[in-house]
Design an enzyme around this catalytic site. Structure first.
Site, PDB file in Angstrom:
ATOM      1  N   GLY A  91       1.003  -1.239  -0.118  1.00 50.24           N
ATOM      2  CA  GLY A  91      -0.116   0.001  -0.041  1.00 50.24           C
ATOM      3  C   GLY A  91       0.730   1.133   0.065  1.00 50.24           C
ATOM      4  O   GLY A  91       2.106   1.206  -0.095  1.00 50.24           O
ATOM      5  N   PHE A 100       1.241   3.172   2.503  1.00 54.38           N
ATOM      6  CA  PHE A 100       2.033   3.640   3.995  1.00 54.38           C
ATOM      7  C   PHE A 100       2.334   2.098   4.524  1.00 54.38           C
ATOM      8  O   PHE A 100       2.749   2.116   5.686  1.00 54.38           O
ATOM      9  CB  PHE A 100       1.551   4.278   4.757  1.00 54.38           C
ATOM     10  CG  PHE A 100       0.088   4.175   5.294  1.00 54.38           C
ATOM     11  CD1 PHE A 100       0.005   3.386   6.618  1.00 54.38           C
ATOM     12  CD2 PHE A 100      -0.960   4.052   4.623  1.00 54.38           C
ATOM     13  CE1 PHE A 100      -1.102   3.036   6.923  1.00 54.38           C
ATOM     14  CE2 PHE A 100      -2.292   3.617   4.955  1.00 54.38           C
ATOM     15  CZ  PHE A 100      -2.458   3.078   6.197  1.00 54.38           C
ATOM     16  N   ALA A 101       1.860   1.032   3.789  1.00 53.35           N
ATOM     17  CA  ALA A 101       2.150  -0.219   4.511  1.00 53.35           C
ATOM     18  C   ALA A 101       2.381  -1.230   3.388  1.00 53.35           C
ATOM     19  O   ALA A 101       1.862  -1.356   2.520  1.00 53.35           O
ATOM     20  CB  ALA A 101       0.997  -0.426   5.364  1.00 53.35           C
ATOM     21  N   VAL A 112       1.216  -5.383   3.221  1.00 52.30           N
ATOM     22  CA  VAL A 112       0.364  -6.419   3.718  1.00 52.30           C
ATOM     23  C   VAL A 112       0.636  -7.623   3.149  1.00 52.30           C
ATOM     24  O   VAL A 112       1.179  -8.097   2.208  1.00 52.30           O
ATOM     25  CB  VAL A 112      -1.240  -6.121   3.153  1.00 52.30           C
ATOM     26  CG1 VAL A 112      -2.084  -7.111   3.539  1.00 52.30           C
ATOM     27  CG2 VAL A 112      -1.409  -4.703   3.342  1.00 52.30           C
ATOM     28  N   LYS A 154      -0.940  -5.999   8.271  1.00 47.96           N
ATOM     29  CA  LYS A 154      -0.560  -4.811   7.749  1.00 47.96           C
ATOM     30  C   LYS A 154       0.584  -4.460   8.593  1.00 47.96           C
ATOM     31  O   LYS A 154       0.486  -4.405   9.796  1.00 47.96           O
ATOM     32  CB  LYS A 154      -1.757  -4.111   7.879  1.00 47.96           C
ATOM     33  CG  LYS A 154      -1.408  -2.609   6.876  1.00 47.96           C
ATOM     34  CD  LYS A 154      -2.894  -1.990   6.822  1.00 47.96           C
ATOM     35  CE  LYS A 154      -2.772  -0.984   5.473  1.00 47.96           C
ATOM     36  NZ  LYS A 154      -4.093  -0.641   5.069  1.00 47.96           N
ATOM     37  N   ASP A 194     -11.737   8.199   3.630  1.00 49.04           N
ATOM     38  CA  ASP A 194     -11.083   7.960   2.455  1.00 49.04           C
ATOM     39  C   ASP A 194     -11.558   6.942   1.595  1.00 49.04           C
ATOM     40  O   ASP A 194     -10.917   6.073   1.261  1.00 49.04           O
ATOM     41  CB  ASP A 194      -9.337   7.631   2.693  1.00 49.04           C
ATOM     42  CG  ASP A 194      -8.623   7.566   1.662  1.00 49.04           C
ATOM     43  OD1 ASP A 194      -9.043   8.129   0.547  1.00 49.04           O
ATOM     44  OD2 ASP A 194      -7.566   7.262   1.641  1.00 49.04           O
TER      45      ASP A 194
HETATM   46  P1  ADP Z   1      -2.611   1.128   1.997  1.00 48.83           P
HETATM   47  O1  ADP Z   1      -3.980   1.583   2.649  1.00 48.83           O
HETATM   48  O2  ADP Z   1      -1.132   1.459   2.596  1.00 48.83           O
HETATM   49  O3  ADP Z   1      -2.623   2.009   0.750  1.00 48.83           O
HETATM   50  P2  ADP Z   1      -3.768  -1.340   1.341  1.00 48.83           P
HETATM   51  O4  ADP Z   1      -4.834  -1.452   2.755  1.00 48.83           O
HETATM   52  O5  ADP Z   1      -4.474  -0.568   0.106  1.00 48.83           O
HETATM   53  O6  ADP Z   1      -2.437  -0.249   1.968  1.00 48.83           O
HETATM   54  O7  ADP Z   1      -3.026  -2.477   1.115  1.00 48.83           O
HETATM   55  C1  ADP Z   1      -2.399  -2.691  -0.034  1.00 48.83           C
HETATM   56  C2  ADP Z   1      -2.957  -4.236  -0.559  1.00 48.83           C
HETATM   57  O8  ADP Z   1      -2.740  -5.073   0.127  1.00 48.83           O
HETATM   58  C3  ADP Z   1      -4.463  -3.882  -1.215  1.00 48.83           C
HETATM   59  O9  ADP Z   1      -4.455  -3.427  -2.321  1.00 48.83           O
HETATM   60  C4  ADP Z   1      -4.951  -5.442  -1.367  1.00 48.83           C
HETATM   61  O10 ADP Z   1      -4.179  -6.107  -2.409  1.00 48.83           O
HETATM   62  C5  ADP Z   1      -4.086  -6.115  -0.123  1.00 48.83           C
HETATM   63  N1  ADP Z   1      -4.846  -6.287   1.108  1.00 48.83           N
HETATM   64  C6  ADP Z   1      -5.030  -5.270   2.096  1.00 48.83           C
HETATM   65  N2  ADP Z   1      -5.815  -5.663   3.040  1.00 48.83           N
HETATM   66  C7  ADP Z   1      -6.150  -6.905   2.828  1.00 48.83           C
HETATM   67  C8  ADP Z   1      -6.827  -8.058   3.359  1.00 48.83           C
HETATM   68  N3  ADP Z   1      -7.357  -7.764   4.580  1.00 48.83           N
HETATM   69  N4  ADP Z   1      -6.966  -9.107   2.683  1.00 48.83           N
HETATM   70  C9  ADP Z   1      -6.357  -9.330   1.489  1.00 48.83           C
HETATM   71  N5  ADP Z   1      -5.477  -8.488   0.818  1.00 48.83           N
HETATM   72  C10 ADP Z   1      -5.402  -7.312   1.383  1.00 48.83           C
END
Ligand code: ADP
Length: 426
Positions: free
Chosen positions: A18, A20-21, A23, A38, A132
């Site tokens: 993501g 900022f993180a 996953v 995360k 958001d």
């Molecule tokens: P950020 O908020 O930093 O942008 P995200 O929450 O979008 O990060 O997470 C990045 C990616 O990780 C997502 O686009 C998704 O593909 C995957 N991801 C995030 N949360 C989950 C989850 N609970 N289960 C499966 N995949 C996830």
């Protein structure tokens, strides 16, 4: 090769990166359950201007159990990292569905929009705003159920964006409500509704209602509410979109009005919160049990002391994670209240128990914490409250009530009734 363990979770492959993180997939080695974790940089979080708000919202998310919201199971901290353990959503990103298939049929868009509104309504009822909402934050599971991700976490990503660090990566302002730009402070409820309206538009049209490469032009379009509703939509869909994308937050459709709308209501199955679902307040119960263990092993026979700073600055929390010491953020959590009493802690406890029994609540008592739970399930689940007594000085106690299940309105009614029963103690 041995895999890295974080708490009881074995870390696996990266699921996504993501803004900022990172996953990662992980497996609970006790239950074999797969989760998503995360991973955040701890220093970055702790230096964050909004850290108190993040702490509070993450804690609230721990008790939010809704089938359309990605569940937040627990938070684990190491010296350098913060791991947020989440429900694994295995169907991918919603964005991909649109990217692959283009715009959706009205029936299909409605089905997802109903789930989105249910999720947002539920979190708002707990005092958590997303701020958001966008397609990128919507995931789907393998059964096609929509799951909203990042509830309660957006403050962090937004702040990072404001700091200028991620300003290109963080993308699109197309979802932002007009009042959010003007920076005069805004109501999170109406701003989330606006973003839901943008999402609905994109689902039905396959493109954004407001779009311009030039940011100033884009802002002007949004501020003036200038958009063209796709001509192929039904009358009901057009009307709903216009009422939601009203640039004036005061006249914009509210969630309750959306739920009464004819287009929205078609084939709508309101979420049901049966008793089984309600008793699974695992995280809270764990925190509860922990506190009991702590109190017993430390041999505490008095309520937890509350110092002057805590007294002025707000609430202690039912969440005992050392990482997250609670402080209040006005307006974020509305279902919490406190009163002071000069009675002894034991008197207060028995008065609360009496009042709860007279209201037919189940009572679970552990030292100076009580969890009360109602039997019937309302629109927002089974009513449940945690009450804790803190000692400020000898014969001066603060009693804190936190709503962890059920409707805010119910909580206010409950507080009125309980305070009547407690009037000698308050
Ligand atoms: P950020 O908020 O930093 O942008 P995200 O929450 O979008 O990060 O997470 C990045 C990616 O990780 C997502 O686009 C998704 O593909 C995957 N991801 C995030 N949360 C989950 C989850 N609970 N289960 C499966 N995949 C996830």
């Amino acid at each position: 090769m041995r895999k890295k363990l974080v708490g009881k979770y074995e870390l696996g492959k990266i699921l996504g990166q993501g803004n900022f993180a990172k996953v990662k997939l992980a497996r609970n080695i006790e239950t074999n359950e797969l989760v998503a974790i995360k991973i955040l940089n701890r220093d970055q979080v702790l230096q964050h201007k909004m850290v108190e708000q993040i702490k509070r919202e993450i804690s609230t998310m721990k008790v939010i159990k809704h089938s359309n919201v990605v569940k937040l199971y627990e938070v684990i901290a190491s010296k350098t990292k913060i791991y947020i353990v989440l429900e694994l959503v295995d169907g991918g990103e919603f964005f991909d569905i649109i990217a692959k298939n283009g715009r959706l049929k009205e029936e299909e868009a409605r089905k997802y929009f109903q789930q989105l509104i249910d999720a947002v309504d539920f979190c708002h009822s707990r005092g958590v705003y997303h701020r958001d909402l966008k397609l990128d934050n919507l995931l789907v599971d393998s059964c096609g159920v929509l799951k909203v991700a990042d509830f309660g976490l957006s403050t962090f990503s937004q702040q990072v964006r404001e700091d200028g660090l991620l300003h290109t990566a963080c993308g699109t302002p197309n979802y932002v409500a007009p009042e959010v730009f003007t920076d005069k402070g805004y109501d999170g409820t109406a701003a989330d509704v606006w973003s839901c309206g943008i999402i609905l538009f994109v689902l039905l049209a396959g493109y954004f209602p407001f779009d311009d490469e030039n940011l100033i032009n884009l802002h002007n379009q949004i501020l003036n509410g200038e958009f063209i509703v796709p001509p192929w939509l039904s009358f009901g869909a057009k009307r709903l979109i216009r009422c939601i994308l009203d640039p004036n937050p005061l006249t914009r459709m509210t969630i309750s009005e959306i739920m009464e709308d004819d287009w929205f209501k078609k084939d709508y199955n309101p979420p049901c919160f049966d008793v089984e679902e309600d008793v699974k307040f695992d995280d809270i119960d764990v925190a509860f049990n922990n506190s009991e263990e702590n109190l017993i092993t430390k041999g505490w026979t008095k309520p937890v002391p509350m110092n002057a700073f805590e007294l002025i600055s707000g609430s202690q929390s039912f969440n005992l994670e050392s990482l997250f010491l609670m402080e209040p953020v006005p307006g974020v959590i509305k279902q919490e209240t406190r009163f002071t009493s000069q009675s002894t802690a034991n008197e207060i406890m028995s008065k609360i128990e009496e009042a709860a029994n007279s209201l037919n609540f189940t009572v679970v008592k552990q030292n100076y914490k009580i969890k009360l739970q109602g039997y019937t399930s309302g629109r927002k689940g089974c009513f449940s409250v945690i009450i804790e007594v803190f000692e400020v000085a000898q014969s001066f106690h603060v009693v804190e009530l936190r709503n962890i299940g059920g409707d805010t309105l119910e909580f206010h009614k409950f507080f009125e009734k309980v305070s009547l029963g407690l009037k000698d103690a308050i």
